[in-house]
Design a protein around this motif. Structure first.
Motif, PDB file in Angstrom:
ATOM      1  N   CYS A 139       3.437   3.833   7.096  1.00  0.00           N
ATOM      2  CA  CYS A 139       2.285   3.372   6.986  1.00  0.00           C
ATOM      3  C   CYS A 139       2.900   1.962   6.652  1.00  0.00           C
ATOM      4  N   THR A 170       2.844  -2.927   3.888  1.00  0.00           N
ATOM      5  CA  THR A 170       1.995  -1.542   4.148  1.00  0.00           C
ATOM      6  C   THR A 170       1.163  -1.795   4.815  1.00  0.00           C
ATOM      7  N   ILE A 171       0.598  -1.316   5.847  1.00  0.00           N
ATOM      8  CA  ILE A 171      -0.700  -1.286   6.566  1.00  0.00           C
ATOM      9  C   ILE A 171      -1.600  -0.055   7.138  1.00  0.00           C
ATOM     10  N   GLU A 172      -2.615   0.085   6.395  1.00  0.00           N
ATOM     11  CA  GLU A 172      -2.918   1.453   5.709  1.00  0.00           C
ATOM     12  C   GLU A 172      -4.387   1.926   6.123  1.00  0.00           C
ATOM     13  N   SER A 217      -3.966  -3.731   3.880  1.00  0.00           N
ATOM     14  CA  SER A 217      -3.135  -3.570   4.008  1.00  0.00           C
ATOM     15  C   SER A 217      -2.613  -4.354   2.892  1.00  0.00           C
ATOM     16  N   VAL A 219       0.321  -7.123   2.574  1.00  0.00           N
ATOM     17  CA  VAL A 219       1.557  -7.633   3.834  1.00  0.00           C
ATOM     18  C   VAL A 219       2.241  -9.445   2.913  1.00  0.00           C
TER      19      VAL A 219
END
Length: 235
Positions: A139, A170-172, A217, A219
């Motif tokens: 992720c 992080t893109i979770e 997320s 970012v």
């Protein structure tokens, strides 16, 4: 529901003998309670944070130099470091320069103690970020680095790590088993997005909460950097 966060400049610190410790986001997670505190120890001062009966305590020592002492151990703080005292055993923070920390105080339930006491790290536990293991996670965007501080089999019911990136982050997908808190570090300038709740800007010293479940997320904003601690509690 609005995103639960607090800006560094809005954390009120009332000093007594060179020490202040203020609760943040009270009531964000309440069963069992997970309480969060921001503390500062002025240069040349020392402080003994209060004990919390029946609680596991985790301290993120984010800024400044000094050392932490227990009855028979001394831990030197020269970089981002993490400290977990033995339950119910006092300790002292000695500040050579002004030191800042974020503390997580977890009121342990019967299930937590049962799992915790089967197998765990020996306490007190101290770790510098430079001594921690780097890991990869799908992720995270390209170029983002992550370090494990406490993993899922070491100190139930918590896990914790550090993420750093020159861009991206992080893109979770949502994680229904853990609630998450974020300590934003250094010169970071981040967009925190929680599905269905919107986006807020987070900078160094800010603090936020992500409930278990929704996609989220963290970012870096265009041309900015990202550096944060994530702390998760098994719900």
């Amino acid at each position: 529901m609005a995103i639960a966060y607090v800006k560094k400049e809005d954390i009120e610190l009332n000093f007594e003998n060179g020490f202040a410790m203020t609760e943040m986001l009270a009531g964000a997670y309440t069963y069992p309670p997970v309480r969060n505190f921001r503390g500062v120890v002025k240069a040349g001062c020392c402080a003994q944070p209060p004990m919390h009966e029946g609680c596991l305590q985790v301290y993120c020592l984010t800024d400044g130099r000094g050392y932490v002492t227990t009855q028979d151990k001394v831990f030197t703080v020269e970089e981002l470091s993490f400290f977990v005292p033995a339950v119910g055993v006092p300790f002292t923070i000695h500040a050579l320069t002004e030191m800042t920390f974020t503390a997580f105080i977890i009121k342990m339930g019967e299930r937590d103690w049962a799992v915790h006491n089967r197998s765990r790290l020996v306490l007190p536990f101290f770790r510098k970020v430079s001594d921690s293991e780097e890991y990869w996670q799908s992720c995270k965007t390209e170029g983002t680095r992550s370090w494990s501080i406490i993993n899922g089999k070491q100190l139930f019911p918590v896990i914790m790590g550090v993420v750093k990136s020159g861009e991206g982050g992080t893109i979770e997908k949502g994680h229904p088993s853990v609630a998450q808190w974020n300590v934003i570090l250094g010169d970071s300038d981040i967009d925190l997005t929680i599905d269905g709740e919107g986006t807020v800007e987070q900078k160094g010293g800010d603090f936020s909460y992500v409930p278990a479940g929704p996609d989220h997320s963290l970012v870096a904003r265009p041309g900015k950097t990202l550096h944060y601690i994530w702390f998760e509690y098994f719900v």
